[in-house]
Design an enzyme around this catalytic site. Structure first.
Site, short mmCIF file in Angstrom:
data_model
loop_
_atom_site.label_atom_id
_atom_site.label_comp_id
_atom_site.label_asym_id
_atom_site.label_seq_id
_atom_site.Cartn_x
_atom_site.Cartn_y
_atom_site.Cartn_z
N TYR A 73 10.59 1.82 8.10
CA TYR A 73 9.71 0.75 8.59
C TYR A 73 10.52 -0.29 9.37
O TYR A 73 10.09 -0.77 10.42
CB TYR A 73 8.99 0.08 7.42
N PHE A 125 -2.01 -3.87 38.56
CA PHE A 125 -2.76 -2.71 38.07
C PHE A 125 -3.96 -3.25 37.28
O PHE A 125 -3.92 -4.37 36.79
CB PHE A 125 -1.85 -1.83 37.20
N ASP A 126 -5.04 -2.44 37.14
CA ASP A 126 -6.29 -2.91 36.49
C ASP A 126 -6.06 -3.58 35.15
O ASP A 126 -6.60 -4.65 34.88
CB ASP A 126 -7.29 -1.79 36.17
N ASP A 216 6.69 -4.92 36.51
CA ASP A 216 5.86 -3.91 35.87
C ASP A 216 6.57 -2.61 36.23
O ASP A 216 6.45 -2.10 37.34
CB ASP A 216 4.43 -3.95 36.41
N ALA A 218 6.58 0.57 35.21
CA ALA A 218 6.04 1.90 34.85
C ALA A 218 6.68 3.05 35.64
O ALA A 218 6.99 4.09 35.08
CB ALA A 218 4.52 1.91 35.02
N LYS A 259 4.80 6.88 31.86
CA LYS A 259 5.08 7.32 33.23
C LYS A 259 6.57 7.70 33.30
O LYS A 259 6.95 8.76 32.86
CB LYS A 259 4.72 6.22 34.24
N HIS A 442 -17.21 3.05 35.63
CA HIS A 442 -16.79 4.37 36.12
C HIS A 442 -16.50 5.36 35.00
O HIS A 442 -16.63 6.56 35.19
CB HIS A 442 -15.57 4.24 37.04
N1 F0G Z 1 1.05 -0.82 34.95
C1 F0G Z 1 0.87 0.18 35.84
C2 F0G Z 1 1.46 0.06 37.21
C3 F0G Z 1 0.10 1.30 35.47
O1 F0G Z 1 -0.09 2.27 36.37
C4 F0G Z 1 -0.44 1.38 34.17
C5 F0G Z 1 -1.24 2.53 33.75
C6 F0G Z 1 -0.21 0.31 33.28
C7 F0G Z 1 0.56 -0.76 33.72
C8 F0G Z 1 -0.75 0.30 31.89
O2 F0G Z 1 -0.03 1.15 31.08
O3 F0G Z 1 -1.69 2.88 30.37
O4 F0G Z 1 0.49 2.56 29.16
O5 F0G Z 1 -1.32 0.87 28.96
N2 F0G Z 1 -1.69 3.40 34.56
C9 F0G Z 1 -2.43 4.61 34.24
C10 F0G Z 1 -2.90 5.26 35.51
C11 F0G Z 1 -3.50 4.45 33.21
O6 F0G Z 1 -3.66 6.25 35.42
O7 F0G Z 1 -2.52 4.82 36.60
P1 F0G Z 1 -0.68 1.91 29.83
#
Ligand code: F0G
Length: 451
Positions: A73, A125-126, A216, A218, A259, A442
């Site tokens: 843990y 990103f969204d 960010d 990723a 990623k 969507h």
């Molecule tokens: N930042 C970027 C640039 C991303 O593309 C994503 C996720 C996230 C943050 C969030 O990360 O999914 O681990 O919580 N992108 C995926 C996509 C979902 O399909 O582009 P996460």
């Protein structure tokens, strides 16, 4: 010998069957899924390009490391390895594990942002945007103007507009900007990279105003590769040296290890700020877990520790980026409109230019995605009016390539499917909504073809 064929720099030890369906079956399945590919059972998809997130294949080294997972843990050996691997590349003082990228975002913005604050990014990103807004702050996208024009080629279309950043700081004042962010590569802008020069420039402006700069991260390894091959002065540096240099120009990062962590789950948050790290760990304990596991199993930490390093290997990155470009270049050569140049993790079809006979109200992106499934069992994702409503600036269909999963023959098959749909494009009908949820529609929307 000059080698033209792109060969995967790995051999395959374990296989996962994929299933053919007939066109009649796919038509039936499409109707049952209400023309929304999110509603399809994954077994009925032949090539799944819905996302490159968490869908990669792990290596033998990663699977071996999984067996070394220490599930203690607190204070596990796996956490020590995870932190050492990340610090080797990222160089930040504090490494905080999270279950995925958005958890790192929620914690970062939760402790740094308040109502009335403003967060600049090249393009949020969204989930990043949603987490900024959830914290009461405003998310502002400042990508260079070239980054908003799909057909225009530019080596670093993910760059931030530095003059726009300075204007923003002048307009709202430094005190309302708790941090600035750079998304590498810029997913929402077509998987386009940010140059080292731009990172340096943005970092300098931020430092002058005392604003911390976060990444960010990723797709940081893919971004490093683009710098190596496109930016002057970097061709002799390794992707790892490039990543290290880039991160040294900032103060911290959020990371989705799904990623370029080459893992199926996981993420982390890094910072050099001791006081912030304490607040972040306090919040982490509340919602994710103790700071040496942060919602992950010890084995997940191990997979990420290895994956972060493998994602920076030159043979892998060369294959990865050329394979994505091969797909983009082969369809573009036949006239298919795509976001140029091909991105690192995905090819984006410009559905408005692909289907000029369909008005935006008939969801050209969703109609094109449905047709790609009908033609070849390929699943992609609409990024346009169905996803964003009237706020959509473009009608795109993203073909995201999972890492180390599909071979070059799968890519050749994709080229064939897309070109067949291109040849028959005038016959593609639009779609209309029969059901929509009040938000994030969507994912669950139901549609039907317009007569
Ligand atoms: N930042 C970027 C640039 C991303 O593309 C994503 C996720 C996230 C943050 C969030 O990360 O999914 O681990 O919580 N992108 C995926 C996509 C979902 O399909 O582009 P996460």
């Amino acid at each position: 010998m000059p080698i033209k064929t792109i060969i995967e720099p790995f051999r395959i030890k374990s296989v996962e069957p994929i299933r053919w369906t007939t066109r009649e079956q796919r038509l039936q399945l499409l109707r049952q899924a209400h023309y929304n590919l999110f509603l399809l059972p994954a077994v009925d998809v032949l090539i799944d390009l819905l996302t490159d997130s968490g869908t990669g294949a792990m290596s033998t080294h990663q699977w071996a490391a999984v067996m070394e997972g220490d599930e203690s843990y607190a204070g596990s050996r796996s956490f020590e390895r995870f932190r050492a691997s990340i610090q080797d590349v990222f160089g930040y003082r504090h490494v905080i594990p999270t279950h995925q990228g958005r958890a790192a975002e929620r914690i970062l913005f939760g402790v740094t942002c308040k109502k009335g604050d403003v967060v600049p990014n090249n393009t949020h990103f969204d989930t990043t945007r949603a987490n900024v807004e959830f914290a009461g702050a405003e998310a502002v996208d400042l990508v260079i103007p070239e980054g908003r024009q799909p057909a225009l080629a530019h080596p670093f279309k993910g760059n931030m507009d530095v003059a726009a950043l300075e204007n923003l700081i002048d307009r709202v004042g430094r005190d309302r900007i708790p941090l600035a962010m750079l998304t590498v590569t810029n997913n929402s802008g077509g998987g386009q990279p940010v140059s080292m020069e731009n990172v340096r420039h943005v970092g300098k402006v931020c430092r002058r105003h005392g604003i911390p700069l976060y990444f960010d991260a990723a797709r940081f390894a893919e971004n490093a590769w683009f710098i190596k091959v496109r930016e002057e002065g970097y061709s002799d540096k390794t992707p790892k040296e490039i990543a290290q240099e880039m991160f040294s120009l900032g103060d911290g990062c959020t990371m989705s290890a799904k990623k370029d962590g080459l893992a199926n789950i996981g993420g982390f948050l890094c910072t050099n700020n001791d006081r912030l790290a304490q607040q972040e760990k306090d919040l982490l304990i509340l919602t994710e877990g103790y700071p040496t596991y942060g919602g992950l199993a010890g084995r997940d930490l191990e997979a990420i520790a290895v994956g972060i390093q493998e994602a920076l290997e030159e043979d892998y990155l060369r294959y990865r980026i050329s394979s994505t470009a091969y797909l983009g270049d082969h369809i573009a050569a036949q006239g298919v409109p795509i976001v140029q140049p091909p991105g690192g993790h995905a090819i984006y079809l410009d559905a408005r230019a692909f289907l000029p006979h369909l008005p935006v109200e008939q969801f050209p992106g969703a109609a094109l995605a449905a047709e790609l499934y009908l033609e070849g069992g390929v699943r992609s994702v609409e990024i346009g009016s169905l996803m964003f409503g009237p706020a959509a600036q473009m009608e795109l269909v993203r073909l995201a390539i999972p890492r180390r999963v599909y071979t070059q023959s799968h890519i050749d098959y994709l080229v064939e499917v897309i070109l067949e749909v291109w040849r028959n494009r005038e016959r593609i009908r639009g779609l209309r909504l029969t059901y929509e949820a009040p938000f994030l529609r969507h994912f669950t929307a139901r549609l039907e073809p317009v007569d």
